[in-house]
Design an enzyme around this catalytic site. Structure first.
Site, PDB file in Angstrom:
ATOM      1  N   LYS A  11      20.233  95.473  94.271  1.00  0.00           N
ATOM      2  CA  LYS A  11      21.143  95.205  93.163  1.00  0.00           C
ATOM      3  C   LYS A  11      21.553  93.739  93.285  1.00  0.00           C
ATOM      4  CE  LYS A  11      24.811  95.126  90.379  1.00  0.00           C
ATOM      5  NZ  LYS A  11      25.632  93.891  90.194  1.00  0.00           N
ATOM      6  N   PRO A  12      20.947  92.858  92.464  1.00  0.00           N
ATOM      7  CA  PRO A  12      21.284  91.438  92.542  1.00  0.00           C
ATOM      8  C   PRO A  12      22.606  91.124  91.867  1.00  0.00           C
ATOM      9  CG  PRO A  12      19.693  91.812  90.788  1.00  0.00           C
ATOM     10  CD  PRO A  12      19.911  93.148  91.463  1.00  0.00           C
ATOM     11  N   GLY A  63      28.181  88.753 100.545  1.00  0.00           N
ATOM     12  CA  GLY A  63      29.174  88.552  99.492  1.00  0.00           C
ATOM     13  C   GLY A  63      30.521  88.170 100.069  1.00  0.00           C
ATOM     14  N   GLU A  87      27.656  90.679 105.572  1.00  0.00           N
ATOM     15  CA  GLU A  87      27.751  89.246 105.841  1.00  0.00           C
ATOM     16  C   GLU A  87      28.699  88.681 104.796  1.00  0.00           C
ATOM     17  OE1 GLU A  87      27.804  85.643 105.379  1.00  0.00           O
ATOM     18  OE2 GLU A  87      25.794  85.800 104.507  1.00  0.00           O
ATOM     19  N   LEU A  88      29.926  88.388 105.228  1.00  0.00           N
ATOM     20  CA  LEU A  88      31.010  88.105 104.285  1.00  0.00           C
ATOM     21  C   LEU A  88      31.437  86.638 104.359  1.00  0.00           C
ATOM     22  CD1 LEU A  88      33.030  91.374 104.964  1.00  0.00           C
ATOM     23  CD2 LEU A  88      31.124  90.996 103.364  1.00  0.00           C
ATOM     24  N   CYS A 122      27.848  80.084 102.681  1.00  0.00           N
ATOM     25  CA  CYS A 122      28.967  80.703 103.404  1.00  0.00           C
ATOM     26  C   CYS A 122      29.293  79.989 104.708  1.00  0.00           C
ATOM     27  CB  CYS A 122      28.673  82.177 103.658  1.00  0.00           C
ATOM     28  SG  CYS A 122      27.156  82.459 104.579  1.00  0.00           S
ATOM     29  N   GLU A 156      38.776  80.022 101.197  1.00  0.00           N
ATOM     30  CA  GLU A 156      37.383  79.588 101.139  1.00  0.00           C
ATOM     31  C   GLU A 156      37.142  78.919  99.788  1.00  0.00           C
ATOM     32  OE1 GLU A 156      32.849  81.270 101.894  1.00  0.00           O
ATOM     33  OE2 GLU A 156      34.443  82.684 101.375  1.00  0.00           O
TER      34      GLU A 156
END
Length: 483
Positions: A177-178, A230, A252-253, A286, A386
């Site tokens: 799911k992109p 995300g 991976e946040l 990120c 961020e």
């Protein structure tokens, strides 16, 4: 760059499909805001079809020898190579990358898939002696089953390779799911996989807007592992939604990498790295340099060196000779500017940038000038949040200890940088910086044989290298009595 409106379907059970209700959404060029593609806006019924297809295909896929699964991945690699220029143009058009950045992402995708294929003969278990005679204890490595790959917009092709490769070589199937801003690359990737002969159901693609589709995919009992790249907020929601099924997670946040520069550092090298590590991909990485922490004894000199380099950054239409293109979405630029303006109100000084560029070239698109803010304090929005955009805040610190305290005084912990010649401080940072990756005297980088993971609220699990492959496998203990 302009193109006519095109439609890119989804891919379920080896078939090209549209949303069951006929709904679509549009994709725009971030440099011009031109709408150039339509994509199915899938329903939860479509999601179930994809999951059921993956579930049906998984046992036969797992039954294949790992080396055969690896050969399927290598066939996809060859298919991608044949369409290199098409993918590079698409990344420029869809994501706003410069051509060199798009070429780099394409090559990284090949590396991710090739590494995973080569890992087929390296999936290891263990044998331990039993306490009983004529008995052994085996630790088998087995797939989860159906996995879900949720991709961010900053690397729409490479993140597919990063997830699909490890998932498939270990015997899992995957539903992709992109991100709704960059879904076209995924459709074309599935086309290559289809033409390479990947069996139906092994890889499926659904696309859509809003949270309903993703939430349904995550919470479905058919989904046994969720891999997300995300934001921290998205990861927290997935953590909760997957808890009822106790699904496996590779999250991976977000993070906010500090860039520590001490007075004994090679300042030329550090300044180069600070700029490269902030403005690559328009700051949408990120592990980018999010916050410079420079020792006050060298701050004036270092700030001048950084500013000199930032003012030389060429930005503009990403298919031309430039160093930086636009951000992917207008919402991201509005957010970035909000952080900047609030920080200016609190006393931050604008060394350069802090606004939309002028000129007819920038009348449309998601543009923001390369920005440097000085006189920043640790409580300002650009220092606490961020940024994920082309803004570099600089804080002056008294010493290494203060820089370490600012680095660790966060709920996230993805990455950090340190520039110094003092081996004792380097080793202290390696042991005490509460992050998943420490860059020592070098700019942003990442290699497939390494490992990419976050600490604290920056995620669980991780990707790349042998440990990344391991995260798509479960352990099964077998007590085998052969008397």
């Amino acid at each position: 760059m302009t193109t006519s409106l095109q439609h890119y379907p989804c891919y379920i059970d080896g078939q090209w499909v549209d949303a069951s209700n006929g709904a679509t959404f549009t994709v725009e060029n971030p440099a011009t805001e031109e709408v150039w593609a339509t994509i199915p806006d899938c329903t939860v019924e479509d999601a179930d079809r994809a999951l059921k297809s993956a579930q049906k295909a998984q046992l036969d896929w797992q039954a294949l020898p790992a080396i055969e699964r690896g050969r399927h991945l290598l066939a996809i690699v060859e298919g991608l190579k044949a369409r290199r220029e098409e993918f590079v143009r698409l990344l420029v058009l869809e994501q706003g990358k410069t051509t060199p950045e798009a070429q780099g992402e394409f090559d990284d995708t090949l590396n991710y898939l090739t590494y995973s294929a080569e890992a087929a003969r390296r999936i290891e278990g263990n044998i331990y002696p039993s306490d009983n005679p004529n008995e052994q204890i085996w630790i088998q490595k087995v797939p989860y089953g159906v996995t879900l790959g949720l991709c961010a917009y900053n690397f729409p092709l490479a993140l597919i390779g990063r997830k699909v490769g490890p998932a498939l070589v270990t015997g899992n199937t995957m539903v992709l799911k992109p991100h709704e801003a960059t879904p076209v690359t995924a459709s074309l990737f599935c086309q290559v996989a289809h033409e390479a002969g990947l069996p139906p159901g092994v890889l499926n693609l659904v696309s859509g807007t809003g949270i309903t589709l993703s939430s349904h995919l995550v919470s479905s009992p058919m989904t046994r592992l969720v891999s997300l790249t995300g934001s921290t907020r998205a990861g927290q929601a997935i953590y909760k939604a997957s808890s009822e099924n106790v699904s496996g997670l590779v999250l991976e946040l977000g993070g906010k990498a500090s860039f520590v520069v001490l007075e004994d550092a090679d300042l030329e090298k550090a300044a180069d790295a600070a700029v490269i590590s902030r403005f690559a991909n328009c700051g949408q990485v990120c592990i980018c340099n999010e916050l410079v922490l420079v020792q006050e004894s060298i701050a004036d000199k270092f700030e001048a060196m950084v500013l000199e380099r930032v003012k030389k950054i060429r930005y503009g239409q990403p298919d031309s000779e430039v160093d930086m293109g636009p951000s992917v979405t207008g919402a991201s630029i509005e957010r970035v500017n909000g952080l900047v303006q609030e920080s200016i109100k609190k006393g931050a000084q604008v060394a350069t940038g802090a606004k939309r560029p002028e000129g007819s070239e920038f009348e449309k698109g998601h543009w923001y000038e390369p920005t440097v803010l000085t006189q920043v304090t640790a409580d300002m929005p650009v220092a606490t949040d961020e940024i994920f955009g082309p803004v570099l805040p600089i804080i002056r610190v008294k010493d290494y200890e203060e820089a370490l305290a600012i680095t660790n005084d966060r709920e996230d912990g993805l990455s950090s940088y340190i520039f110094t010649k003092d081996i004792k401080k380097i080793m202290h940072a390696v042991h005490h910086m509460q992050v998943g990756t420490v860059f020592v005297n070098q700019p942003i980088s990442g290699y497939i044989q390494g490992y990419h993971s976050g600490h604290k609220r920056s995620g669980v699990g991780g990707e790349d290298g042998v440990y990344g492959i391991e995260n798509y496998l479960q352990k099964r203990a077998v007590y085998f009595n052969y008397e």
